[in-house]
Design a protein around this motif. Sequence first.
Motif, short mmCIF file in Angstrom:
data_model
loop_
_atom_site.label_atom_id
_atom_site.label_comp_id
_atom_site.label_asym_id
_atom_site.label_seq_id
_atom_site.Cartn_x
_atom_site.Cartn_y
_atom_site.Cartn_z
N GLY A 295 0.83 -1.19 0.00
CA GLY A 295 0.00 0.00 0.00
C GLY A 295 0.86 1.24 0.00
N ARG A 296 0.31 2.36 0.47
CA ARG A 296 1.09 3.61 0.49
C ARG A 296 1.86 3.82 1.78
NH1 ARG A 296 -0.90 8.34 0.31
NH2 ARG A 296 -3.14 7.98 0.51
N GLY A 297 1.52 3.06 2.81
CA GLY A 297 2.22 3.19 4.08
C GLY A 297 3.73 3.05 3.98
N PRO A 298 4.23 2.07 3.20
CA PRO A 298 5.68 1.88 3.12
C PRO A 298 6.47 3.09 2.65
CG PRO A 298 4.56 -0.06 2.29
CD PRO A 298 3.50 0.97 2.53
N GLU A 299 5.85 3.97 1.85
CA GLU A 299 6.56 5.17 1.40
C GLU A 299 7.03 5.99 2.59
OE1 GLU A 299 4.48 7.62 -1.42
OE2 GLU A 299 3.33 5.91 -2.17
N TYR A 300 6.18 6.04 3.63
CA TYR A 300 6.48 6.86 4.79
C TYR A 300 7.29 6.10 5.83
CZ TYR A 300 3.27 9.87 2.41
OH TYR A 300 2.69 10.66 1.45
N LEU A 301 7.06 4.81 5.94
CA LEU A 301 7.91 4.01 6.83
C LEU A 301 9.36 4.05 6.35
CD1 LEU A 301 5.69 0.87 7.52
CD2 LEU A 301 6.39 2.60 9.18
N ALA A 302 9.57 4.16 5.05
CA ALA A 302 10.93 4.21 4.50
C ALA A 302 11.67 5.48 4.93
CB ALA A 302 10.88 4.12 2.98
N LEU A 303 10.92 6.46 5.45
CA LEU A 303 11.54 7.70 5.93
C LEU A 303 11.75 7.68 7.44
CD1 LEU A 303 9.35 10.24 3.89
CD2 LEU A 303 11.57 9.27 3.26
N ASN A 304 11.30 6.63 8.09
CA ASN A 304 11.36 6.55 9.55
C ASN A 304 12.54 5.70 9.98
OD1 ASN A 304 10.65 5.20 12.25
ND2 ASN A 304 9.13 6.84 12.14
N GLN A 305 13.48 6.29 10.70
CA GLN A 305 14.70 5.58 11.06
C GLN A 305 14.43 4.42 12.00
OE1 GLN A 305 17.65 6.28 9.49
NE2 GLN A 305 18.24 4.32 10.40
N ASP A 306 13.44 4.53 12.87
CA ASP A 306 13.12 3.42 13.76
C ASP A 306 12.64 2.21 12.96
OD1 ASP A 306 13.76 4.79 16.09
OD2 ASP A 306 11.73 5.59 16.34
N ALA A 307 11.82 2.46 11.96
CA ALA A 307 11.35 1.37 11.10
C ALA A 307 12.51 0.77 10.31
CB ALA A 307 10.27 1.88 10.15
N ILE A 308 13.37 1.60 9.80
CA ILE A 308 14.55 1.13 9.06
C ILE A 308 15.42 0.25 9.95
CG2 ILE A 308 16.71 1.85 7.96
CD1 ILE A 308 14.24 2.34 6.25
N ASN A 309 15.66 0.70 11.18
CA ASN A 309 16.51 -0.08 12.10
C ASN A 309 15.88 -1.43 12.43
OD1 ASN A 309 18.36 2.00 12.18
ND2 ASN A 309 17.59 2.87 14.09
N LEU A 310 14.55 -1.45 12.55
CA LEU A 310 13.85 -2.70 12.84
C LEU A 310 14.04 -3.69 11.69
CD1 LEU A 310 11.89 -4.14 14.85
CD2 LEU A 310 10.03 -3.32 13.38
N VAL A 311 13.86 -3.21 10.47
CA VAL A 311 14.04 -4.07 9.29
C VAL A 311 15.47 -4.60 9.23
CG1 VAL A 311 14.08 -4.10 6.77
CG2 VAL A 311 12.19 -3.00 7.96
N LYS A 312 16.43 -3.74 9.47
CA LYS A 312 17.84 -4.16 9.43
C LYS A 312 18.11 -5.24 10.48
CE LYS A 312 20.15 -0.08 7.54
NZ LYS A 312 21.14 0.99 7.79
N TYR A 313 17.52 -5.08 11.67
CA TYR A 313 17.74 -6.06 12.73
C TYR A 313 17.26 -7.44 12.28
CZ TYR A 313 17.01 -8.90 16.83
OH TYR A 313 17.01 -9.95 17.70
N PHE A 314 16.04 -7.51 11.75
CA PHE A 314 15.49 -8.80 11.35
C PHE A 314 16.31 -9.42 10.21
CE2 PHE A 314 11.85 -7.71 13.89
CZ PHE A 314 11.27 -8.93 14.21
N MET A 315 16.68 -8.63 9.23
CA MET A 315 17.44 -9.17 8.10
C MET A 315 18.83 -9.61 8.54
SD MET A 315 15.73 -9.40 5.27
CE MET A 315 17.03 -9.47 4.02
N ASN A 316 19.50 -8.78 9.30
CA ASN A 316 20.88 -9.09 9.70
C ASN A 316 20.95 -10.23 10.72
OD1 ASN A 316 21.80 -7.06 8.02
ND2 ASN A 316 21.86 -5.52 9.65
N SER A 317 19.84 -10.46 11.44
CA SER A 317 19.80 -11.56 12.41
C SER A 317 19.40 -12.87 11.77
CB SER A 317 18.81 -11.22 13.54
OG SER A 317 19.18 -10.04 14.21
N GLY A 318 19.08 -12.86 10.50
CA GLY A 318 18.66 -14.08 9.80
C GLY A 318 17.25 -14.50 10.12
N LYS A 319 16.48 -13.60 10.75
CA LYS A 319 15.08 -13.90 11.01
C LYS A 319 14.27 -13.75 9.73
CE LYS A 319 15.18 -12.35 15.87
NZ LYS A 319 14.51 -13.44 16.58
#
Length: 391
Positions: free
Chosen positions: A286-310
């Motif tokens: 949807g359109r929500g991801p456009e704005y989550l992509a600007l949020n550093q907390d959301a970015i850090n959360l995504v990085k944690y899951f990917m880098n942890s192999g989750k």
Amino acid sequence: MTNLGSPKKILMLCGDYMEDLEAIVPFQALQAFGLSVDAVCPDKKSGDICRTVLYRTTPHQTYSEERAHNFTLNATFDEIDVSSYDGLVIPGARAPEYLATYESVVKMAKHFAIFGKPIASICHGSLILAAGGVLKGRTLTAFPTLGPVLVTAGANWVQPETMASCYVDGNLITGAAYYGHAEFIGNFIKALKGTVTGFNKRILVLCEDFMEEYEIYVPFQSLQILGCHVDSVSPKIEKGDRCYTAIHEFEGDQNFSEKNGHEFEMTTTFKDIDASSYDALVIPGGRGPEYLALNQDAINLVKYFMNSGKVVASIGYGQQILAAADVLKGKKCTAYPAAKLHVVLAGATWMEPDSVDGCYADGNLVTGVGWPKHPQFIAKLMEVLGVKVSF
């Protein structure tokens, strides 16, 4: 999907102005679990559409009604052999009111009752069963305003305590509304002799205003049906508050239209989450991801899951967040075609949606093209998580 051999067959009785989520969630979730689901409507054929509706609370005694999605039927009413089906699903809202006037529909529903096959009827769906005279002595619930007519039909009425209330009486599973889908559809699975293994998973769903309605509700409720613990969270929205969702539909224009969808409640607050306690992160589109992509907390959360192999499962435009988090380099993934640029510029190998049946898994990353491919997307997520439904 997860079912081997010939899958059990489910019939879903549809009509114009059936409730949006009460149609799409069982239709797509049951397919993801390995069942074959045929959606039919009298006077319509495979490929035709039924209009769906959503309801909003108002300051008045009742709710307001708005148009929602166009639901595409995948079977023709006049061509089906009702004896070949193992279970029946009846969505609610206004459609059952007129479906109950069709002798052919009533006869079809009576078949399931007479032969003791599982019937899952929600909201106003039991009007069809009442018209068939099969509710005498049966105990059930439904949308609260149906109490008087169902009592007149001979049923033992259970007043729903909440709009998530459900009741099971033998082969008859009834519910008040889509809020109770987890229990309602879960009991239907049990009635079909289905068992779920590997369900002890904790899933976090990353939300934002105007995420796609289906892409939040269908994965969220499907995972709940399986018995997983599922939390919804948004960086700027507190526990108990709601995100707005968007309905995207092609209506003859070059691009899709957008309408307001159902609201969706957050189950936890961002600052309170312990990311390490979750097994997977799901990102609706949807359109929500456009704005989550600007949020550093959301970015850090995504990085944690990917880098942890989750496990990370992202659909539609959700991959915009993955691109912004710089976690796609060297990965193979798909997305809604309009998000291809984000994916390619982020260093991923683009997988054409048609070539991968709408979804793709690369290690811990599961990506999907959009909600029409939910059955494949959810089934792939289940496979990666180690969750299985057997019949």
